[in-house]
Design an enzyme around this catalytic site. Sequence first.
Site, PDB file in Angstrom:
ATOM      1  N   TYR A 100      -0.728   0.052  10.515  1.00  0.00           N
ATOM      2  CA  TYR A 100      -1.117  -0.423   9.173  1.00  0.00           C
ATOM      3  C   TYR A 100       0.032  -0.160   8.189  1.00  0.00           C
ATOM      4  O   TYR A 100       0.436  -1.047   7.427  1.00  0.00           O
ATOM      5  CB  TYR A 100      -2.396   0.294   8.719  1.00  0.00           C
ATOM      6  CG  TYR A 100      -2.869  -0.118   7.340  1.00  0.00           C
ATOM      7  CD1 TYR A 100      -3.507  -1.341   7.139  1.00  0.00           C
ATOM      8  CD2 TYR A 100      -2.673   0.707   6.236  1.00  0.00           C
ATOM      9  CE1 TYR A 100      -3.927  -1.727   5.872  1.00  0.00           C
ATOM     10  CE2 TYR A 100      -3.093   0.335   4.972  1.00  0.00           C
ATOM     11  CZ  TYR A 100      -3.724  -0.889   4.794  1.00  0.00           C
ATOM     12  OH  TYR A 100      -4.142  -1.266   3.532  1.00  0.00           O
ATOM     13  N   SER A 157       0.865  -1.186   0.000  1.00  0.00           N
ATOM     14  CA  SER A 157       0.000   0.000   0.000  1.00  0.00           C
ATOM     15  C   SER A 157       0.896   1.229   0.000  1.00  0.00           C
ATOM     16  O   SER A 157       2.023   1.178   0.518  1.00  0.00           O
ATOM     17  CB  SER A 157      -0.870   0.018   1.260  1.00  0.00           C
ATOM     18  OG  SER A 157      -1.521   1.275   1.391  1.00  0.00           O
TER      19      SER A 157
HETATM   20  P1  NAI Z   1     -11.096  -6.054   2.133  1.00  0.00           P
HETATM   21  O1  NAI Z   1     -11.195  -5.896   3.600  1.00  0.00           O
HETATM   22  O2  NAI Z   1     -12.335  -5.949   1.323  1.00  0.00           O
HETATM   23  O3  NAI Z   1     -10.441  -7.461   1.783  1.00  0.00           O
HETATM   24  C1  NAI Z   1      -9.601  -8.146   2.644  1.00  0.00           C
HETATM   25  C2  NAI Z   1      -9.975  -9.603   2.624  1.00  0.00           C
HETATM   26  O4  NAI Z   1      -9.037 -10.307   3.454  1.00  0.00           O
HETATM   27  C3  NAI Z   1     -11.379  -9.883   3.195  1.00  0.00           C
HETATM   28  O5  NAI Z   1     -12.091 -10.718   2.297  1.00  0.00           O
HETATM   29  C4  NAI Z   1     -11.095 -10.585   4.508  1.00  0.00           C
HETATM   30  O6  NAI Z   1     -12.087 -11.546   4.869  1.00  0.00           O
HETATM   31  C5  NAI Z   1      -9.755 -11.249   4.223  1.00  0.00           C
HETATM   32  N1  NAI Z   1      -9.005 -11.575   5.441  1.00  0.00           N
HETATM   33  C6  NAI Z   1      -8.826 -10.792   6.545  1.00  0.00           C
HETATM   34  N2  NAI Z   1      -8.101 -11.449   7.459  1.00  0.00           N
HETATM   35  C7  NAI Z   1      -7.790 -12.660   6.926  1.00  0.00           C
HETATM   36  C8  NAI Z   1      -7.061 -13.791   7.391  1.00  0.00           C
HETATM   37  N3  NAI Z   1      -6.499 -13.805   8.609  1.00  0.00           N
HETATM   38  N4  NAI Z   1      -6.932 -14.868   6.575  1.00  0.00           N
HETATM   39  C9  NAI Z   1      -7.524 -14.864   5.356  1.00  0.00           C
HETATM   40  N5  NAI Z   1      -8.240 -13.851   4.870  1.00  0.00           N
HETATM   41  C10 NAI Z   1      -8.375 -12.758   5.650  1.00  0.00           C
HETATM   42  O7  NAI Z   1     -10.012  -5.008   1.631  1.00  0.00           O
HETATM   43  P2  NAI Z   1      -9.643  -4.401   0.190  1.00  0.00           P
HETATM   44  O8  NAI Z   1      -9.994  -2.968   0.188  1.00  0.00           O
HETATM   45  O9  NAI Z   1     -10.143  -5.286  -0.899  1.00  0.00           O
HETATM   46  O10 NAI Z   1      -8.055  -4.505   0.278  1.00  0.00           O
HETATM   47  C11 NAI Z   1      -7.389  -5.688  -0.108  1.00  0.00           C
HETATM   48  C12 NAI Z   1      -5.901  -5.543   0.118  1.00  0.00           C
HETATM   49  O11 NAI Z   1      -5.415  -4.343  -0.496  1.00  0.00           O
HETATM   50  C13 NAI Z   1      -5.458  -5.455   1.581  1.00  0.00           C
HETATM   51  O12 NAI Z   1      -4.188  -6.065   1.706  1.00  0.00           O
HETATM   52  C14 NAI Z   1      -5.333  -3.956   1.810  1.00  0.00           C
HETATM   53  O13 NAI Z   1      -4.461  -3.667   2.881  1.00  0.00           O
HETATM   54  C15 NAI Z   1      -4.741  -3.554   0.471  1.00  0.00           C
HETATM   55  N6  NAI Z   1      -4.922  -2.161   0.114  1.00  0.00           N
HETATM   56  C16 NAI Z   1      -6.177  -1.629  -0.020  1.00  0.00           C
HETATM   57  C17 NAI Z   1      -6.346  -0.320  -0.379  1.00  0.00           C
HETATM   58  C18 NAI Z   1      -7.700   0.285  -0.513  1.00  0.00           C
HETATM   59  O14 NAI Z   1      -7.776   1.538  -0.594  1.00  0.00           O
HETATM   60  N7  NAI Z   1      -8.769  -0.503  -0.581  1.00  0.00           N
HETATM   61  C19 NAI Z   1      -5.183   0.568  -0.639  1.00  0.00           C
HETATM   62  C20 NAI Z   1      -3.912  -0.099  -0.475  1.00  0.00           C
HETATM   63  C21 NAI Z   1      -3.804  -1.404  -0.130  1.00  0.00           C
END
Ligand code: NAI
Length: 250
Positions: free
Chosen positions: A155, A145
Site C-alpha cells: 500500500y 498518503s
Molecule cells: P474508500 O475505500 O472509501 O474509497 C475508495 C473508493 O475507490 C471507493 O468508492 C471504491 O469503490 C473506489 N474504487 C476502488 N477501486 C476502484 C477502481 N478500480 N476504479 C474506480 N474506483 C475504484 O477509501 P477512503 O478512505 O475514502 O480513501 C480514499 C483515498 O484516500 C484512497 O486513495 C486512499 O488510499 C486514500 N487515503 C485514505 C486515508 C484514510 O485514512 N482514509 C489516508 C490516506 C490516504
Amino acid sequence: MSRFTDRSIIVTGAARGIGEAYARALAAEGAKVVVADLNSELGEAVAKDITANGGTAVFAQVDVADPESAKAVADFTVAEFGGIDHLVNNAAIYGDMKLDLLVTVPWDYYKKFMAVNLDGALNMTRAVWRPMKKRGSGSIVNQSSTAAWTYSGFYGLAKAGINSLTQQLARELGNDGIRINAIAPGPTDTEATRSIVPGQFVEQLVSQMALKRLGTVDDMVGACLYLLSDDAAWVTGQILNVDGGQVFRA
Ligand code: NAI
C-alpha cells in the site's frame, strides 16, 4: 462566482469516503462533477443527491486500472460538460485490501493492486491531458498518503509511486498549462479506515500525532480545492501532507 463555477471535473473513487466529500464540495462551489467509481450503486446515489441539492453531477462507472474505461469516462465528460478542467485521482483499493507482506502477497493480487492504486492515476491522466491541453489549462490532484513514508508494505509502495508520478508528470504536463499535485492524508475517519484499521492501532497512531485526533473527510477538502483552484496557479509537483502532524518531512 465561485472558484469552480462552470468548471468540469472528474473525481475518481467518489462513491463514498474522501472522494465523495471532494465531489460534494466541488459541486457546492459550482463545478460540474463526474462522480466516477467502480461502485455504481453508491456512485449513482451520490450524484443524485448532489443534483437534488442544487448541484451539477453525473455518475460514470469506471475501472481506473483499465485504459479503455479511463478513456470512456474522459470522452463521456467531454460529451456531457464540453471539456475537462480538473481531475482528482482518489480511487484506490483500501478498505477491503488484503493484509499481507511484500514478500508473500500473491503475485496476481499485487499486480492488480498496483494496477489500481498506482497505474490508475496514470491511466486517468493519460485519458484527460489532451482535452485539458485543448482548453489551454487544467489541474490534477492525486491522492497519496502518509503511508508513503511509514511502513505499510505494498500500500505504501503504491503511494510512494503516486508521489513520484506526481513529480514526473508535473514536468511532462507543465508546458501544456496543466498542474499536478498530491495530497498525503494521514489516518482519516472513513468507513474504509474503520473496516481495516483495528481500534487499538488507531489509538496508538493518534497518540503519536501532533494534533491528537483522526482526520475527517472535511479536513481534506480545503487542501484539495486549493490545489485544484487558480489560487495554486504557480504550484505544481508538490505533495501536501494533511495529516495532523503525523509525519515531518525535511
Ligand atoms: P474508500 O475505500 O472509501 O474509497 C475508495 C473508493 O475507490 C471507493 O468508492 C471504491 O469503490 C473506489 N474504487 C476502488 N477501486 C476502484 C477502481 N478500480 N476504479 C474506480 N474506483 C475504484 O477509501 P477512503 O478512505 O475514502 O480513501 C480514499 C483515498 O484516500 C484512497 O486513495 C486512499 O488510499 C486514500 N487515503 C485514505 C486515508 C484514510 O485514512 N482514509 C489516508 C490516506 C490516504
